[in-house]
Design a protein around this motif. Sequence first.
Motif, mmCIF file in Angstrom:
data_model
loop_
_atom_site.group_PDB
_atom_site.id
_atom_site.type_symbol
_atom_site.label_atom_id
_atom_site.label_comp_id
_atom_site.label_asym_id
_atom_site.label_seq_id
_atom_site.Cartn_x
_atom_site.Cartn_y
_atom_site.Cartn_z
ATOM 1 N N CYS A 71 0.830 -1.208 0.000
ATOM 2 C CA CYS A 71 0.000 0.000 0.000
ATOM 3 C C CYS A 71 0.863 1.255 0.000
ATOM 4 C CB CYS A 71 -0.947 -0.017 1.191
ATOM 5 S SG CYS A 71 -0.137 -0.145 2.815
ATOM 6 N N CYS A 75 0.959 3.985 -3.045
ATOM 7 C CA CYS A 75 0.667 5.391 -2.759
ATOM 8 C C CYS A 75 1.764 6.284 -3.316
ATOM 9 C CB CYS A 75 0.526 5.597 -1.251
ATOM 10 S SG CYS A 75 0.362 7.328 -0.754
ATOM 11 N N GLU A 78 1.641 6.325 -7.185
ATOM 12 C CA GLU A 78 0.466 7.032 -7.706
ATOM 13 C C GLU A 78 0.590 8.539 -7.522
ATOM 14 O OE1 GLU A 78 -2.149 5.924 -9.362
ATOM 15 O OE2 GLU A 78 -3.093 7.905 -9.435
ATOM 16 N N ASN A 79 1.151 8.946 -6.382
ATOM 17 C CA ASN A 79 1.149 10.370 -6.040
ATOM 18 C C ASN A 79 2.489 11.057 -6.278
ATOM 19 O OD1 ASN A 79 -1.644 10.680 -4.914
ATOM 20 N ND2 ASN A 79 -0.938 9.018 -3.614
ATOM 21 N N TRP A 94 2.591 9.688 2.977
ATOM 22 C CA TRP A 94 1.141 9.849 3.038
ATOM 23 C C TRP A 94 0.489 8.663 3.731
ATOM 24 C CZ3 TRP A 94 -1.066 12.398 -2.005
ATOM 25 C CH2 TRP A 94 -0.354 13.577 -2.270
ATOM 26 N N ILE A 95 1.137 7.525 3.682
ATOM 27 C CA ILE A 95 0.655 6.342 4.378
ATOM 28 C C ILE A 95 1.883 5.594 4.887
ATOM 29 C CG2 ILE A 95 0.534 5.059 2.208
ATOM 30 C CD1 ILE A 95 -1.731 3.409 3.383
ATOM 31 N N LEU A 114 -2.813 6.430 7.943
ATOM 32 C CA LEU A 114 -2.907 7.492 6.960
ATOM 33 C C LEU A 114 -3.798 8.587 7.524
ATOM 34 C CD1 LEU A 114 -5.537 6.354 4.340
ATOM 35 C CD2 LEU A 114 -4.791 4.845 6.150
ATOM 36 N N CYS A 186 -2.437 12.197 2.818
ATOM 37 C CA CYS A 186 -3.297 11.318 2.018
ATOM 38 C C CYS A 186 -4.536 12.072 1.571
ATOM 39 C CB CYS A 186 -3.691 10.104 2.854
ATOM 40 S SG CYS A 186 -5.154 9.215 2.248
ATOM 41 N N CYS A 189 -6.649 9.485 -2.680
ATOM 42 C CA CYS A 189 -6.519 9.477 -4.149
ATOM 43 C C CYS A 189 -7.766 10.114 -4.772
ATOM 44 C CB CYS A 189 -6.301 8.070 -4.683
ATOM 45 S SG CYS A 189 -4.629 7.415 -4.447
ATOM 46 N N PRO A 199 -8.868 4.194 -4.366
ATOM 47 C CA PRO A 199 -7.521 4.680 -4.050
ATOM 48 C C PRO A 199 -6.470 3.620 -4.431
ATOM 49 C CG PRO A 199 -9.020 5.117 -2.233
ATOM 50 C CD PRO A 199 -9.768 4.236 -3.195
ATOM 51 N N CYS A 201 -3.846 2.522 -2.911
ATOM 52 C CA CYS A 201 -3.463 1.575 -1.858
ATOM 53 C C CYS A 201 -4.464 0.431 -1.760
ATOM 54 C CB CYS A 201 -3.338 2.294 -0.514
ATOM 55 S SG CYS A 201 -4.847 3.150 0.032
#
Length: 249
Positions: A71, A75, A78-79, A94-95, A114, A186, A189, A199, A201
């Motif tokens: 996860c 994250c 993705e970010n 973020w997580i 998160l 977080c 998403c 999201p 994760c």
Amino acid sequence: MSEDRIENKSRRSFVGAAAVAGIGVAALAPGLKLIEVAGAAQRAPGEPASSAVRWGMLIDTSKCASGCDACVKACALENGINETVTDARQGSQWIRKIDLKDPKTGQEHSLPMLCQHCEHPPCVDVCPTGASMKRADGIVLVDRHICIGCRYCMMACPYKARSLVHMPLTEQNPLVPRGQGCVEACTFCVHRVDRGQQPACVEACPEKAMLFGNLNDPNSEIAQRIAKEKTTQVRADLKLNLGVRYQGI
């Protein structure tokens, strides 16, 4: 108008339009599939978030392995969290995975931590510029264009869920604006959720320990699980009515 102002205006226009319309070319991890959120409809371009929906997440800690960080990696990918910092304490996260041990029973748990997307977020209460905000659908966000990096929100957050960007950033996801000197956390998403997706994760969890959905819909899987199973809000004594619930702790 100066070039900087023109550039900033164009960037804000693009980001705002993308966030509302949910358009763009979000990078996906190899092997990741786009799966629609059960029962969630994609928001039409320009349609505001609705309080009829409250997005939430249920995490089953009995399925969460201590050595797994799928996860966290999903994250970051993705970010666009890919910067390298010399001091790990200054890294954006973020997580994160945390390990818990019950001193009475010795039982151990590993769980993702998160932003808890509080119904009554202390970060929003203390923000002097309004950069910390909560959408009508419960997602707590930071507007980086008006964040001054004062970090009041970081001090107010009981979950240490926020971090400050300490360096210039490159190779960002255009749908996830980040910037040096701004606080971030977080977003569930949100750019994916607004397109009817889960999201990153949740999608990446190999054990399906994370469930995302509409807490306000009694027919949603997450609402039914929370109604039937014993779940926990971290620091429930603070009465923040969290959007993230844990099962098994």
